[in-house]
Structure formats: C-alpha cells, structure tokens
Design an enzyme around this catalytic site. Structure first.
Site, PDB file in Angstrom:
ATOM      1  N   GLY A   1       0.832  -1.214   0.000  1.00  0.00           N
ATOM      2  CA  GLY A   1       0.000   0.000   0.000  1.00  0.00           C
ATOM      3  C   GLY A   1       0.855   1.248   0.000  1.00  0.00           C
ATOM      4  O   GLY A   1       0.587   2.227   0.716  1.00  0.00           O
TER       5      GLY A   1
ATOM      6  N   SER B   1       1.448   3.911  -1.654  1.00  0.00           N
ATOM      7  CA  SER B   1       1.029   5.300  -1.903  1.00  0.00           C
ATOM      8  C   SER B   1       0.201   5.890  -0.772  1.00  0.00           C
ATOM      9  O   SER B   1      -0.118   7.076  -0.790  1.00  0.00           O
ATOM     10  CB  SER B   1       0.215   5.368  -3.194  1.00  0.00           C
ATOM     11  OG  SER B   1      -0.879   4.490  -3.074  1.00  0.00           O
TER      12      SER B   1
ATOM     13  N   ILE C   1       0.101   6.884   5.474  1.00  0.00           N
ATOM     14  CA  ILE C   1       1.108   6.419   6.431  1.00  0.00           C
ATOM     15  C   ILE C   1       2.295   5.797   5.697  1.00  0.00           C
ATOM     16  O   ILE C   1       3.460   6.094   6.008  1.00  0.00           O
ATOM     17  CB  ILE C   1       0.486   5.404   7.423  1.00  0.00           C
ATOM     18  CG1 ILE C   1      -0.589   6.095   8.289  1.00  0.00           C
ATOM     19  CG2 ILE C   1       1.549   4.767   8.300  1.00  0.00           C
ATOM     20  CD1 ILE C   1      -1.393   5.154   9.186  1.00  0.00           C
ATOM     21  N   ALA C   2       2.016   4.966   4.699  1.00  0.00           N
ATOM     22  CA  ALA C   2       3.096   4.261   3.989  1.00  0.00           C
ATOM     23  C   ALA C   2       4.063   5.238   3.327  1.00  0.00           C
ATOM     24  O   ALA C   2       5.277   5.002   3.317  1.00  0.00           O
ATOM     25  CB  ALA C   2       2.498   3.320   2.949  1.00  0.00           C
TER      26      ALA C   2
ATOM     27  N   ARG D   1      -1.658  -0.694  -6.511  1.00  0.00           N
ATOM     28  CA  ARG D   1      -2.574  -1.411  -7.404  1.00  0.00           C
ATOM     29  C   ARG D   1      -2.312  -1.068  -8.857  1.00  0.00           C
ATOM     30  O   ARG D   1      -2.517  -1.888  -9.731  1.00  0.00           O
ATOM     31  CB  ARG D   1      -4.020  -1.130  -7.014  1.00  0.00           C
ATOM     32  CG  ARG D   1      -4.425  -1.976  -5.828  1.00  0.00           C
ATOM     33  CD  ARG D   1      -5.867  -1.857  -5.509  1.00  0.00           C
ATOM     34  NE  ARG D   1      -6.151  -0.696  -4.675  1.00  0.00           N
ATOM     35  CZ  ARG D   1      -7.319  -0.468  -4.112  1.00  0.00           C
ATOM     36  NH1 ARG D   1      -8.311  -1.311  -4.317  1.00  0.00           N
ATOM     37  NH2 ARG D   1      -7.515   0.589  -3.364  1.00  0.00           N
TER      38      ARG D   1
ATOM     39  N   SER E   1      -4.619  -1.089  14.191  1.00  0.00           N
ATOM     40  CA  SER E   1      -5.324   0.174  14.466  1.00  0.00           C
ATOM     41  C   SER E   1      -5.867   0.192  15.892  1.00  0.00           C
ATOM     42  O   SER E   1      -6.032  -0.863  16.520  1.00  0.00           O
ATOM     43  CB  SER E   1      -6.504   0.288  13.489  1.00  0.00           C
ATOM     44  OG  SER E   1      -7.322   1.382  13.812  1.00  0.00           O
TER      45      SER E   1
ATOM     46  N   TYR F   1     -15.679  -0.993   9.689  1.00  0.00           N
ATOM     47  CA  TYR F   1     -14.235  -0.759   9.466  1.00  0.00           C
ATOM     48  C   TYR F   1     -13.452  -1.287  10.669  1.00  0.00           C
ATOM     49  O   TYR F   1     -12.413  -1.948  10.527  1.00  0.00           O
ATOM     50  CB  TYR F   1     -13.946   0.730   9.231  1.00  0.00           C
ATOM     51  CG  TYR F   1     -12.480   1.045   9.371  1.00  0.00           C
ATOM     52  CD1 TYR F   1     -11.565   0.650   8.382  1.00  0.00           C
ATOM     53  CD2 TYR F   1     -11.979   1.695  10.509  1.00  0.00           C
ATOM     54  CE1 TYR F   1     -10.193   0.900   8.536  1.00  0.00           C
ATOM     55  CE2 TYR F   1     -10.616   1.944  10.652  1.00  0.00           C
ATOM     56  CZ  TYR F   1      -9.739   1.549   9.674  1.00  0.00           C
ATOM     57  OH  TYR F   1      -8.393   1.780   9.827  1.00  0.00           O
TER      58      TYR F   1
ATOM     59  N   LYS G   1     -10.479  -4.363  10.837  1.00  0.00           N
ATOM     60  CA  LYS G   1      -9.127  -4.257  11.387  1.00  0.00           C
ATOM     61  C   LYS G   1      -8.925  -5.275  12.512  1.00  0.00           C
ATOM     62  O   LYS G   1      -7.847  -5.849  12.661  1.00  0.00           O
ATOM     63  CB  LYS G   1      -8.874  -2.837  11.909  1.00  0.00           C
ATOM     64  CG  LYS G   1      -8.879  -1.775  10.826  1.00  0.00           C
ATOM     65  CD  LYS G   1      -7.843  -2.011   9.742  1.00  0.00           C
ATOM     66  CE  LYS G   1      -6.412  -1.783  10.196  1.00  0.00           C
ATOM     67  NZ  LYS G   1      -5.443  -1.999   9.088  1.00  0.00           N
TER      68      LYS G   1
ATOM     69  N   SER H   1      -8.822  10.264   7.727  1.00  0.00           N
ATOM     70  CA  SER H   1      -8.713  10.872   9.059  1.00  0.00           C
ATOM     71  C   SER H   1      -8.646  12.397   8.994  1.00  0.00           C
ATOM     72  O   SER H   1      -8.745  13.061  10.022  1.00  0.00           O
ATOM     73  CB  SER H   1      -7.520  10.302   9.829  1.00  0.00           C
ATOM     74  OG  SER H   1      -6.328  10.541   9.159  1.00  0.00           O
TER      75      SER H   1
HETATM   76  P1  NDP Z   1      -4.726   5.261   2.938  1.00  0.00           P
HETATM   77  O1  NDP Z   1      -6.120   5.167   2.446  1.00  0.00           O
HETATM   78  O2  NDP Z   1      -3.943   6.474   2.610  1.00  0.00           O
HETATM   79  O3  NDP Z   1      -3.903   4.002   2.518  1.00  0.00           O
HETATM   80  C1  NDP Z   1      -4.492   2.741   2.380  1.00  0.00           C
HETATM   81  C2  NDP Z   1      -3.660   1.937   1.414  1.00  0.00           C
HETATM   82  O4  NDP Z   1      -4.249   0.641   1.280  1.00  0.00           O
HETATM   83  C3  NDP Z   1      -3.614   2.564   0.027  1.00  0.00           C
HETATM   84  O5  NDP Z   1      -2.280   2.560  -0.420  1.00  0.00           O
HETATM   85  C4  NDP Z   1      -4.450   1.609  -0.817  1.00  0.00           C
HETATM   86  O6  NDP Z   1      -3.962   1.431  -2.136  1.00  0.00           O
HETATM   87  C5  NDP Z   1      -4.265   0.304  -0.082  1.00  0.00           C
HETATM   88  N1  NDP Z   1      -5.349  -0.608  -0.427  1.00  0.00           N
HETATM   89  C6  NDP Z   1      -6.663  -0.489  -0.121  1.00  0.00           C
HETATM   90  N2  NDP Z   1      -7.344  -1.521  -0.668  1.00  0.00           N
HETATM   91  C7  NDP Z   1      -6.445  -2.263  -1.365  1.00  0.00           C
HETATM   92  C8  NDP Z   1      -6.520  -3.443  -2.160  1.00  0.00           C
HETATM   93  N3  NDP Z   1      -7.678  -4.083  -2.379  1.00  0.00           N
HETATM   94  N4  NDP Z   1      -5.377  -3.945  -2.698  1.00  0.00           N
HETATM   95  C9  NDP Z   1      -4.193  -3.310  -2.493  1.00  0.00           C
HETATM   96  N5  NDP Z   1      -4.051  -2.195  -1.769  1.00  0.00           N
HETATM   97  C10 NDP Z   1      -5.172  -1.681  -1.209  1.00  0.00           C
HETATM   98  O7  NDP Z   1      -4.835   5.100   4.521  1.00  0.00           O
HETATM   99  P2  NDP Z   1      -3.762   5.198   5.694  1.00  0.00           P
HETATM  100  O8  NDP Z   1      -2.412   5.436   5.195  1.00  0.00           O
HETATM  101  O9  NDP Z   1      -4.330   6.093   6.709  1.00  0.00           O
HETATM  102  O10 NDP Z   1      -3.891   3.724   6.247  1.00  0.00           O
HETATM  103  C11 NDP Z   1      -2.857   2.792   6.187  1.00  0.00           C
HETATM  104  C12 NDP Z   1      -3.139   1.743   7.221  1.00  0.00           C
HETATM  105  O11 NDP Z   1      -3.189   2.359   8.501  1.00  0.00           O
HETATM  106  C13 NDP Z   1      -4.469   1.009   7.041  1.00  0.00           C
HETATM  107  O12 NDP Z   1      -4.238  -0.335   7.354  1.00  0.00           O
HETATM  108  C14 NDP Z   1      -5.374   1.680   8.078  1.00  0.00           C
HETATM  109  O13 NDP Z   1      -6.371   0.803   8.501  1.00  0.00           O
HETATM  110  C15 NDP Z   1      -4.370   1.958   9.173  1.00  0.00           C
HETATM  111  N6  NDP Z   1      -4.737   2.991  10.138  1.00  0.00           N
HETATM  112  C16 NDP Z   1      -4.953   4.294   9.736  1.00  0.00           C
HETATM  113  C17 NDP Z   1      -5.281   5.262  10.669  1.00  0.00           C
HETATM  114  C18 NDP Z   1      -5.520   6.695  10.297  1.00  0.00           C
HETATM  115  O14 NDP Z   1      -6.011   7.474  11.132  1.00  0.00           O
HETATM  116  N7  NDP Z   1      -5.170   7.131   9.080  1.00  0.00           N
HETATM  117  C19 NDP Z   1      -5.432   4.917  12.112  1.00  0.00           C
HETATM  118  C20 NDP Z   1      -5.113   3.544  12.414  1.00  0.00           C
HETATM  119  C21 NDP Z   1      -4.792   2.638  11.457  1.00  0.00           C
HETATM  120  P3  NDP Z   1      -4.369   2.370  -3.377  1.00  0.00           P
HETATM  121  O15 NDP Z   1      -3.402   3.508  -3.309  1.00  0.00           O
HETATM  122  O16 NDP Z   1      -4.198   1.502  -4.554  1.00  0.00           O
HETATM  123  O17 NDP Z   1      -5.793   2.782  -3.133  1.00  0.00           O
END
Ligand code: NDP
Length: 351
Positions: free
Chosen positions: A16, A18, A21-22, A41, A131, A160, A164, A204
C-alpha cells in the site's frame, strides 16, 4: 536510543505504498539508507509521483503491482525481502457492502501477504499496521492498553473497526502455526493526522476539512486520541529494526476534544480565514440532539458517532516509549501543521 545501521541490504517491502502512512514510512526508510519495494494497485498511476520525491528514491524505489483481493499476488513482491511492512487495507468508514469492501480485502489481503512471506523463506519479520480499531470501537473512559481487544464491532456495528480486528486476529493466528519462521510485530495507531506527502485527503483528515467547508456544522462532544503520521511511520521503522520489538504497540500521543481543537485553531487565526463551527452541541441537551442527528447519517458515520459522542478516549502509550524509544511530537503542533498542509494542497474550504 541510538539509530541503528540498516538491518538489511535487501529491499524492505511496504504494501500500500502510496497511502498516507506508507508514504512517510518509505521516506523515513530512504533517509535511513534502505532500498524499498512498494506495492500499489496501479504502478502507472500519477498518484504515486510523490513517492519518487524524497532524496534516494530515484534509484532505491521499486514499485510492483499487488492487489489484496488476488490470490498469490504478493509472491513476487516479497521475493528476497527480509522485512515486510504491511500497511495496505481499505480505510473507509462508509461503504456500500462492508463484507466485500472492508472485511474481504483486510482479512484475505493480510492472509495473502503472510502466505507469500511464508513461501518466500527469506522474510524474518512482518510489521502489520493494525489500528485503535482492533483495541476498541468506543470512547468510554477506559484506559486502553495493548491488552485490550475490540469485542463489540461486527458487520452491522462499526464494520471498518471489525475489519481491522479480524485482520489483526488473523495475523496472530497465522504466526502461531507450526513452521512459521518469521516474527510478527503489530502497530496500533489511534487517530493519525499530520502533513501528507501526496495530494490526496486521508479519511482521518475528514473532520479537519469539514471544519472549514460546513460539513461539520457544530461543535460535537467528541474526544480524539491523536498521533502524528511521522511518529506512526517511525514506530513502524523502529519495530522493524529493534531486535527486542515484540507484540502490539499502541501508538497515540495525546487527547483533544473537538472544542479544544477548534479553540486552538481560533487562537491561531484559522477562524479569521474560515467559518469554523460555532454552534455548541457538546454539552447538556446538545449531546442527545447530536445523537438524534447522527442516527440518520450513513451507516459507518452513524456508528462512529453513536459510539463516540459524549465519551472520553484514554490510553497508556508507555510500551512504545520504553521498548522502542519513540518520542511523540506535540499534539497541538501536529494539529496546526495538519491545517497548514491541508491548505497547501488546496483541501480547505471546499466540499
Ligand atoms: P490510505 O487510504 O492512505 O492508505 C491505504 C492503502 O491501502 C492505500 O495505499 C491503498 O492502495 C491500499 N489498499 C486499499 N485496498 C487495497 C486493495 N484491495 N489492494 C491493495 N491495496 C489496497 O490510509 P492510511 O495510510 O491512513 O492507512 C494505512 C493503514 O493504517 C491502514 O491499514 C489503516 O487501517 C491503518 N490505520 C490508519 C489510521 C488513520 O487514522 N489514518 C489509524 C489507524 C490505522 P491504493 O493507493 O491503490 O488505493
């Protein structure tokens, strides 16, 4: 704690890539000298351009395609990697079909990544982004720790959060199986805010954009436990690098009510530039009134509001501070930087 030398010469896999957090995890990995393989993706999408901006990215970033819903999709991605940071998971509160849109990608995707790690024979440690949602789905004044599990969410309540919880439980069950040679460490961030490296608005940030565009029309009785995205990224890197890292790490810096956030924004001039919420629904009759309005919102938003309105959010973050040496940024500073950044990207004041 002193910074370590890179713990691997192989690329670190970040799923993930892009995401909000990543992207920060990857920037910090570059800064520490790592090579990174990120899964997305669609590698040809312009949405990933920001990943190539940090120093070091031009020759140390490789993007590969992998979807959480495709069987064996991560086999190629994990090849020769020793460390895998699995962040990918749908982060949406309102969805049409919770099973299809949240549970399946979160749970089957986690399983798919772990199965690829098992087959690789090269992976030594997986750091999973779980989370607060796997710890609790309500603000009830309880002091949350790593020992707490969310037992209340379901397909019909905070789905959601359910996704998680199930994904993290699936991961722990997987590594207990005989023959699994890699370690699992889990990061449980609370409400992540802070500057974004890419142009998209994270889920968020919804309340923060909502303060300036009328979609959050009143001051609600909500208390959040915030953490800066850069600290969440550091927690992942430390969990990967520190040999003693184990179990779950609750990652939250401090709590603020919506009223406190809005007071902070007003005292820093944001009220002069935007019409911030001013109707008080965070006291007395305002709380049942806001619950009545919450009851007719989209399902995910309704559940979130019903389980958080009027409550207080408490936590103990001592494990990540003592074991990983994480030092949290100041919450007020993070809130102000979040607003500056949303404005810089042009996200404020428009629906
Ligand atoms: P984003 O929406 O920015 O990132 C989510 C990532 O997951 C994207 O890169 C997205 O890819 C990828 N993804 C979603 N569905 C798929 C799929 N079917 N196949 C491949 N990749 C997929 O969210 P965050 O950075 O905030 O979240 C990252 C992680 O942190 C998640 O696991 C979230 O649950 C967790 N989290 C976030 C919090 C917050 O407040 N932001 C709090 C606690 C946990 P694509 O770019 O292709 O859409």
């Amino acid at each position: 704690m002193t910074p370590l030398e890179p713990v691997t010469d192989a690329p670190v896999l970040v799923t993930g890539a892009s995401g909000f957090i990543a992207s920060h995890i990857i920037a910090q990995l570059f800064a520490s000298g790592y090579r990174v393989r990120g899964t997305v993706r669609d590698p040809s999408s312009a949405r990933h351009a920001h990943l190539r901006a940090p120093v070091g990215a031009e020759d140390r970033l490789e993007l590969v395609t992998a979807d959480l819903l495709e069987a064996n999709a991560f086999d190629r991605a994990v090849k020769e990697c020793e460390y895998v940071l699995h962040t990918a998971s749908p982060y949406q509160i309102d969805v049409a079909d919770p099973q299809r849109d949240l549970i399946d990608p979160a749970v089957n995707g986690t399983l798919s990544v772990l199965e690829s790690c098992m087959r690789s024979r090269s992976v030594r440690k997986v750091v999973l982004t779980s989370s607060v949602a796997a710890i609790t789905d309500r603000a009830d004044g309880h002091v949350n720790t790593e020992a707490d599990w969310n037992t209340r969410s379901s397909l019909s309540r905070n789905p959601y959060y359910f996704s998680k919880t199930l994904a993290e439980q699936t991961a722990w069950s997987f590594v207990e199986k005989e023959g699994i040679e890699f370690q699992l460490v889990v990061i449980n961030p609370f409400y992540v805010i802070g500057p974004s490296l890419g142009p998209e608005v994270n889920t968020s940030h919804g309340f923060f954009t909502g303060f300036t565009n009328g979609s959050v029309p009143a001051i609600l009785a909500i208390e959040w436990a915030f953490v800066d995205v850069r600290d969440v990224a550091t927690a992942h890197v430390l969990a990967m690098e520190r040999p003693g890292a184990e179990g779950r790490y609750l990652v939250a810096a401090g709590t603020r009510t919506m009223r406190q956030v809005l007071d902070l924004l007003r005292s820093n001039g944001w009220g002069d530039r935007y019409k911030l919420p001013s109707i008080s629904l965070d006291r007395g009759i305002g709380i049942p009134l806001s619950k009545a309005v919450a009851a007719v919102q989209a399902r995910g938003t309704r559940d979130y509001l019903m389980t958080h309105l009027g409550g207080s959010m408490r936590f103990d973050n001592s494990k990540v501070k003592t074991e990983l040496g994480l030092v949290f940024r100041d919450v007020d500073q993070t809130i102000l930087e979040t607003m500056d950044d949303l404005e810089r990207w042009g996200h404020l004041g428009k629906k």
